[in-house]
Design an enzyme around this catalytic site. Structure first.
Site, PDB file in Angstrom:
ATOM      1  N   ASN A   1       0.866  -1.176   0.000  1.00 44.78           N
ATOM      2  CA  ASN A   1       0.000   0.000   0.000  1.00 44.78           C
ATOM      3  C   ASN A   1       0.907   1.232   0.000  1.00 44.78           C
ATOM      4  OD1 ASN A   1      -1.819   2.030   0.531  1.00 44.78           O
ATOM      5  ND2 ASN A   1      -2.376   1.314   2.591  1.00 44.78           N
TER       6      ASN A   1
ATOM      7  N   LYS B   1       0.128   4.232  -0.275  1.00 44.18           N
ATOM      8  CA  LYS B   1      -0.544   5.391   0.335  1.00 44.18           C
ATOM      9  C   LYS B   1      -0.348   6.643  -0.546  1.00 44.18           C
ATOM     10  CE  LYS B   1      -0.193   3.218   4.798  1.00 44.18           C
ATOM     11  NZ  LYS B   1      -0.174   3.340   6.234  1.00 44.18           N
TER      12      LYS B   1
ATOM     13  N   GLU C   1      -5.283  -5.040  10.722  1.00 42.23           N
ATOM     14  CA  GLU C   1      -4.280  -3.991  10.908  1.00 42.23           C
ATOM     15  C   GLU C   1      -4.587  -3.216  12.192  1.00 42.23           C
ATOM     16  OE1 GLU C   1      -2.261  -2.807   7.012  1.00 42.23           O
ATOM     17  OE2 GLU C   1      -4.072  -1.630   7.152  1.00 42.23           O
TER      18      GLU C   1
ATOM     19  N   SER D   1       3.430  -1.904  10.565  1.00 45.48           N
ATOM     20  CA  SER D   1       4.870  -1.894  10.840  1.00 45.48           C
ATOM     21  C   SER D   1       5.574  -3.197  10.452  1.00 45.48           C
ATOM     22  CB  SER D   1       5.133  -1.560  12.312  1.00 45.48           C
ATOM     23  OG  SER D   1       4.733  -0.237  12.586  1.00 45.48           O
TER      24      SER D   1
ATOM     25  N   HIS E   1      -9.513   1.013   4.967  1.00 45.82           N
ATOM     26  CA  HIS E   1      -8.239   1.215   5.664  1.00 45.82           C
ATOM     27  C   HIS E   1      -8.462   2.195   6.814  1.00 45.82           C
ATOM     28  CE1 HIS E   1      -4.174   2.536   6.525  1.00 45.82           C
ATOM     29  NE2 HIS E   1      -3.766   1.417   5.959  1.00 45.82           N
TER      30      HIS E   1
ATOM     31  N   GLU F   1      -6.929   4.645   7.787  1.00 51.06           N
ATOM     32  CA  GLU F   1      -6.767   6.067   7.446  1.00 51.06           C
ATOM     33  C   GLU F   1      -8.047   6.609   6.798  1.00 51.06           C
ATOM     34  OE1 GLU F   1      -3.013   5.413   5.512  1.00 51.06           O
ATOM     35  OE2 GLU F   1      -2.206   4.960   7.498  1.00 51.06           O
TER      36      GLU F   1
ATOM     37  N   GLY G   1       2.395   2.246  10.944  1.00 46.64           N
ATOM     38  CA  GLY G   1       3.370   3.332  10.842  1.00 46.64           C
ATOM     39  C   GLY G   1       4.042   3.699  12.151  1.00 46.64           C
TER      40      GLY G   1
HETATM   41  P1  PGA Z   1       2.835   0.372   7.663  1.00 44.98           P
HETATM   42  O1  PGA Z   1       1.365   0.559   7.055  1.00 44.98           O
HETATM   43  O2  PGA Z   1       3.386  -0.907   7.116  1.00 44.98           O
HETATM   44  O3  PGA Z   1       3.595   1.573   7.206  1.00 44.98           O
HETATM   45  O4  PGA Z   1       2.682   0.308   9.146  1.00 44.98           O
HETATM   46  C1  PGA Z   1       0.506  -0.527   6.881  1.00 44.98           C
HETATM   47  C2  PGA Z   1      -0.795  -0.072   6.318  1.00 44.98           C
HETATM   48  O5  PGA Z   1      -1.277   0.996   6.714  1.00 44.98           O
HETATM   49  O6  PGA Z   1      -1.408  -0.744   5.453  1.00 44.98           O
END
Ligand code: PGA
Length: 255
Positions: free
Chosen positions: A9, A11, A166, A204, A97, A99, A172
């Protein structure tokens, strides 16, 4: 056996030139990783460009996904992209997601409409669920959320979707869940769907911790954010998943 899935992803990262380099690098390196499925999810504005590098339905193991979409096919929905548009360039779509739910206020009934729409348009949704903070009843709440997101799906559709667990606190943050904890939650979520549904962990993930997750019986792959922006790191993780399948196949052949 469920085919492992490693999804990147991206983003809201990459310039057009970056997207080109990243997609080309991954495609070249992933050529022989045919035991697994790799899904790249660039920003929607670069999907068409990346689809020139990884054409839809050209590779059996290398696919594209959108990071989001609206459920309507066309119309006055400024800023949105539709399943008809996604379908021309991608086979997957990330839905829900954290976010989207946290920063853009997307709620479960709205997300359920997106899941329905994706399936109606032959797109495979990667449905994200995850708790905000570690709490005693979080597993039960996630099960409840997933039940709502999948309530009207047929058995065949339940097998087609992908679930990504997640935990929001792990995304993150540099602090992933432990593989044992992720396995425990994912095993509980699996009861809502089917034995054939692929279940991913995300939050992460790095090339240092990925194998721990991939070794868990109910974890079929990873949804990777930050680490998917580096060709070498992403390919190292994908290779670990591929090697594991090759090893499993050779063990199962032994008498
Ligand atoms: P990350 O993000 O690996 O940077 O923690 C995962 C995600 O949001 O899908």
């Amino acid at each position: 056996m469920r085919t492992p899935l490693i999804a990147g992803n991206w983003k809201m990262n990459t310039t057009l030139a970056d997207a080109h380099i990243l997609a080309t690098g991954i495609r070249n390196e992933a050529e022989h990783l045919e035991q697994i499925e790799i899904v790249l999810c660039p920003p929607s504005i670069w999907l068409t460009e990346v689809a020139h590098i990884v054409p839809p339905r050209h590779y059996s193991h290398l696919k594209l996904g959108a990071q989001n979409m609206y459920f309507e096919e066309t119309g006055a929905f400024t800023g949105e992209i539709s399943p008809l548009m996604v379908k021309e360039v991608a086979e997957y779509v990330i839905i829900g997601h954290s976010e989207r739910t946290h920063l853009f206020g997307e709620k479960v009934p709205f997300l359920a409409q997106k899941v329905r729409s994706a399936l109606d348009h032959s797109l495979n949704p990667i449905i994200c669920v995850g708790e905000d903070a570690k709490a005693a009843d979080s597993k039960r709440q996630l099960v409840h959320t997933l039940e709502h997101l999948t309530v009207d799906l047929t058995q065949v559709e339940l097998e087609q979707i992908v679930i990504a667990y997640e935990p929001v606190w792990a995304i993150g943050s540099g602090t992933p869940a432990t593989p044992d904890y992720a396995q425990e939650v994912i095993a509980a979520l699996r009861r809502v769907v089917t034995e054939k549904t692929r279940m991913l962990y995300g939050g992460s993930v790095s090339d240092q911790n990925s194998l721990g997750f991939l070794s868990q019986p109910d974890i079929d792959g990873l949804l990777i954010g930050g680490a998917s922006l580096k060709i070498k790191t992403f390919i190292t993780i994908a290779r670990q998943a591929d090697d594991q399948i090759v090893a499993q196949k050779s063990t199962s052949k032994q008498p």
